[in-house]
Design an enzyme around this catalytic site. Structure first.
Site, PDB file in Angstrom:
ATOM      1  N   GLY A 111       0.813  -1.220   0.000  1.00  0.00           N
ATOM      2  CA  GLY A 111       0.000   0.000   0.000  1.00  0.00           C
ATOM      3  C   GLY A 111       0.846   1.270   0.000  1.00  0.00           C
ATOM      4  N   GLU A 114       1.739   1.860  -3.498  1.00  0.00           N
ATOM      5  CA  GLU A 114       0.513   2.253  -4.209  1.00  0.00           C
ATOM      6  C   GLU A 114       0.138   3.707  -3.925  1.00  0.00           C
ATOM      7  OE1 GLU A 114      -1.393  -1.301  -2.607  1.00  0.00           O
ATOM      8  OE2 GLU A 114      -2.048  -1.780  -4.638  1.00  0.00           O
ATOM      9  N   GLU A 134       2.692  -8.260  -1.914  1.00  0.00           N
ATOM     10  CA  GLU A 134       1.433  -8.884  -1.467  1.00  0.00           C
ATOM     11  C   GLU A 134       1.353 -10.382  -1.743  1.00  0.00           C
ATOM     12  OE1 GLU A 134       1.675  -5.963  -2.962  1.00  0.00           O
ATOM     13  OE2 GLU A 134       0.281  -4.533  -2.072  1.00  0.00           O
TER      14      GLU A 134
HETATM   15  N1  DAK Z   1       2.483  -3.864   9.087  1.00  0.00           N
HETATM   16  C1  DAK Z   1       2.663  -3.941  10.431  1.00  0.00           C
HETATM   17  N2  DAK Z   1       3.844  -3.826  11.033  1.00  0.00           N
HETATM   18  C2  DAK Z   1       4.927  -3.645  10.261  1.00  0.00           C
HETATM   19  C3  DAK Z   1       4.823  -3.560   8.845  1.00  0.00           C
HETATM   20  C4  DAK Z   1       3.529  -3.687   8.260  1.00  0.00           C
HETATM   21  N3  DAK Z   1       3.326  -3.556   6.951  1.00  0.00           N
HETATM   22  N4  DAK Z   1       6.068  -3.385   8.343  1.00  0.00           N
HETATM   23  C5  DAK Z   1       6.901  -3.341   9.409  1.00  0.00           C
HETATM   24  N5  DAK Z   1       6.226  -3.502  10.553  1.00  0.00           N
HETATM   25  C6  DAK Z   1       6.750  -3.517  11.912  1.00  0.00           C
HETATM   26  C7  DAK Z   1       7.470  -4.827  12.208  1.00  0.00           C
HETATM   27  O1  DAK Z   1       6.536  -5.818  12.599  1.00  0.00           O
HETATM   28  C8  DAK Z   1       8.371  -4.389  13.349  1.00  0.00           C
HETATM   29  O2  DAK Z   1       7.595  -4.332  14.530  1.00  0.00           O
HETATM   30  P1  DAK Z   1       8.191  -4.911  15.930  1.00  0.00           P
HETATM   31  O3  DAK Z   1       8.590  -6.315  15.651  1.00  0.00           O
HETATM   32  O4  DAK Z   1       9.365  -3.991  16.218  1.00  0.00           O
HETATM   33  O5  DAK Z   1       7.062  -4.745  16.880  1.00  0.00           O
HETATM   34  C9  DAK Z   1       8.761  -2.964  12.975  1.00  0.00           C
HETATM   35  O6  DAK Z   1       7.776  -2.540  12.038  1.00  0.00           O
HETATM   36  C10 DAK Z   1      10.118  -2.865  12.307  1.00  0.00           C
HETATM   37  O7  DAK Z   1      10.125  -3.767  11.225  1.00  0.00           O
HETATM   38  P2  DAK Z   1      11.272  -4.884  11.022  1.00  0.00           P
HETATM   39  O8  DAK Z   1      11.872  -5.269  12.312  1.00  0.00           O
HETATM   40  O9  DAK Z   1      10.680  -5.959  10.178  1.00  0.00           O
HETATM   41  O10 DAK Z   1      12.349  -4.033  10.198  1.00  0.00           O
HETATM   42  P3  DAK Z   1      13.373  -4.585   9.122  1.00  0.00           P
HETATM   43  O11 DAK Z   1      14.280  -3.451   8.830  1.00  0.00           O
HETATM   44  O12 DAK Z   1      14.001  -5.872   9.585  1.00  0.00           O
HETATM   45  O13 DAK Z   1      12.513  -4.931   7.826  1.00  0.00           O
HETATM   46  C11 DAK Z   1      10.824  -4.470   6.132  1.00  0.00           C
HETATM   47  C12 DAK Z   1      11.868  -3.889   7.121  1.00  0.00           C
HETATM   48  C13 DAK Z   1      10.059  -3.302   5.557  1.00  0.00           C
HETATM   49  C14 DAK Z   1      11.558  -5.197   4.999  1.00  0.00           C
HETATM   50  C15 DAK Z   1       9.906  -5.471   6.882  1.00  0.00           C
HETATM   51  O14 DAK Z   1       9.396  -4.800   8.062  1.00  0.00           O
HETATM   52  C16 DAK Z   1       8.730  -5.914   6.054  1.00  0.00           C
HETATM   53  O15 DAK Z   1       8.861  -6.761   5.175  1.00  0.00           O
HETATM   54  N6  DAK Z   1       7.538  -5.367   6.363  1.00  0.00           N
HETATM   55  C17 DAK Z   1       6.315  -5.779   5.703  1.00  0.00           C
HETATM   56  C18 DAK Z   1       6.229  -5.132   4.356  1.00  0.00           C
HETATM   57  C19 DAK Z   1       5.029  -5.616   3.590  1.00  0.00           C
HETATM   58  O16 DAK Z   1       4.838  -6.804   3.312  1.00  0.00           O
HETATM   59  N7  DAK Z   1       4.188  -4.675   3.227  1.00  0.00           N
HETATM   60  C20 DAK Z   1       3.053  -4.910   2.406  1.00  0.00           C
HETATM   61  C21 DAK Z   1       1.887  -5.175   3.296  1.00  0.00           C
HETATM   62  S1  DAK Z   1       0.522  -5.732   2.345  1.00  0.00           S
HETATM   63  C22 DAK Z   1      -6.425  -3.864   0.477  1.00  0.00           C
HETATM   64  C23 DAK Z   1      -5.777  -2.802  -0.027  1.00  0.00           C
HETATM   65  C24 DAK Z   1      -4.433  -2.676   0.174  1.00  0.00           C
HETATM   66  C25 DAK Z   1      -3.744  -3.625   0.873  1.00  0.00           C
HETATM   67  C26 DAK Z   1      -4.398  -4.703   1.384  1.00  0.00           C
HETATM   68  C27 DAK Z   1      -5.738  -4.824   1.178  1.00  0.00           C
HETATM   69  N8  DAK Z   1      -7.830  -4.021   0.252  1.00  0.00           N
HETATM   70  C28 DAK Z   1      -8.419  -3.213  -0.810  1.00  0.00           C
HETATM   71  C29 DAK Z   1      -8.631  -4.867   0.972  1.00  0.00           C
HETATM   72  C30 DAK Z   1      -2.332  -3.483   1.087  1.00  0.00           C
HETATM   73  C31 DAK Z   1      -1.579  -4.515   1.440  1.00  0.00           C
HETATM   74  C32 DAK Z   1      -0.217  -4.316   1.861  1.00  0.00           C
HETATM   75  O17 DAK Z   1       0.306  -3.232   1.899  1.00  0.00           O
END
Ligand code: DAK
Length: 260
Positions: A111, A114, A134
């Site tokens: 997001g 996006e 995603e």
């Molecule tokens: N959500 C929640 N918490 C998150 C997060 C996220 N997207 N990204 C990071 N954090 C949190 C981590 O859990 C961690 O929290 P603690 O463990 O300290 O409590 C903190 O932020 C620091 O993150 P990291 O420790 O993981 O930090 P690193 O440097 O090691 O890694 C990273 C950074 C950005 C590579 C990693 O955090 C990561 O992969 N994060 C997730 C990224 C991701 O997958 N984002 C896409 C999410 S899916 C919809 C419309 C839109 C969407 C969905 C539905 N509909 C229309 C229904 C959108 C979907 C998405 O965006």
């Protein structure tokens, strides 16, 4: 207006909206999406604000996507409302009537990527990483990623990012046209302000019509887009600003646009 998850500032002609959840890398929970809608509506309604800069708090992240914790117990109805709210926000950004510059200061994932793509222009810091991860969560992009990404970078490159979920660095994002420019992290906001200041000197109505012509034009046929351009070209000739712009040129002075 008071915000819990945003920092909102105005230094006319520039408005600043900063997503402020650095502990979770500025992930978007429902509250933040609702606050962003309010903040952008506020900027849209303020005539002193001509360009908005959107960024994230902290050193690491623009927006690391939707807050994944909120997905745990999402019912189909919740998910539908989630989609409606998100679409409202992204459409609002894209059709604000004034340019929005994304200052991509780190991770712009899911997001986050996006939202950046719904902005008019993206300037990235050299530590930025962008991606649509995603598929690794069992989802598909839901805030327009499958539509806006191929429009910006072409179908093959969009497929590569969306199907692998891999992050790309700022240099590659610039090479494929996902961001306009990469700048050192310390000068990111300054570079965005320079761009915003240049845009803010132009005639506001003309800027608004250019945004509308490009945005609506890209969604239809070339013929429809050209017809829209002709209509807006006609409309802008009814403005005081066009008289001022032409007169100022002929009188060899700087124009003073009123947005009328
Ligand atoms: N959500 C929640 N918490 C998150 C997060 C996220 N997207 N990204 C990071 N954090 C949190 C981590 O859990 C961690 O929290 P603690 O463990 O300290 O409590 C903190 O932020 C620091 O993150 P990291 O420790 O993981 O930090 P690193 O440097 O090691 O890694 C990273 C950074 C950005 C590579 C990693 O955090 C990561 O992969 N994060 C997730 C990224 C991701 O997958 N984002 C896409 C999410 S899916 C919809 C419309 C839109 C969407 C969905 C539905 N509909 C229309 C229904 C959108 C979907 C998405 O965006």
């Amino acid at each position: 207006m008071a915000f819990e998850n945003l920092i909102v500032e105005k230094k006319p002609p520039i408005g600043y909206i900063t997503v402020n959840r650095p502990k979770v890398l500025n992930a978007l929970n429902v509250k933040t999406v609702l606050e962003l809608i309010d903040a952008f509506e506020e900027m849209a309604g303020d005539e002193t604000i001509r360009v908005v800069i959107l960024t994230g708090s902290g050193e690491k992240s623009f927006v690391a996507g939707a807050d994944i914790k909120e997905f745990q117990n999402l019912s189909p109805d919740d998910a539908r409302n989630y989609a409606i709210r998100g679409q409202k926000l992204l459409n609002l950004i894209e059709r604000l009537g004034k340019p929005v510059i994304a200052a991509v200061n780190g991770y712009a994932l899911g997001g986050g990527c996006e939202i950046a793509m719904a902005c008019s222009i993206r300037i990235a810091s050299d530590n930025a990483r962008l991606g649509q991860p995603e598929v690794g969560l069992g989802l598909i992009p839901g805030y327009g990623g499958t539509q806006r990404l191929p429009r910006l970078v072409g179908k093959g490159r969009a497929y590569e990012m969306i199907l692998t979920g891999e992050h790309i660095d700022a240099a590659k994002a610039e090479r494929i046209g996902l961001v306009n420019k990469v700048v050192p992290r310390d000068s990111l906001i300054e570079e965005c302000e320079k761009l915003a200041t240049t845009i803010a000197k132009q005639a506001p109505l003309a800027v608004r019509y250019c945004l509308e012509a490009v945005d609506r034009g890209l969604n239809g046929s070339l013929d429809d887009g050209l017809a829209l351009e002709a209509d807006l070209f006609g409309l802008v000739f009814g403005s005081q600003d066009v008289k001022e712009g032409v007169t100022a040129f002929l009188e060899k002075r700087k124009p003073e646009f009123k947005g009328k």
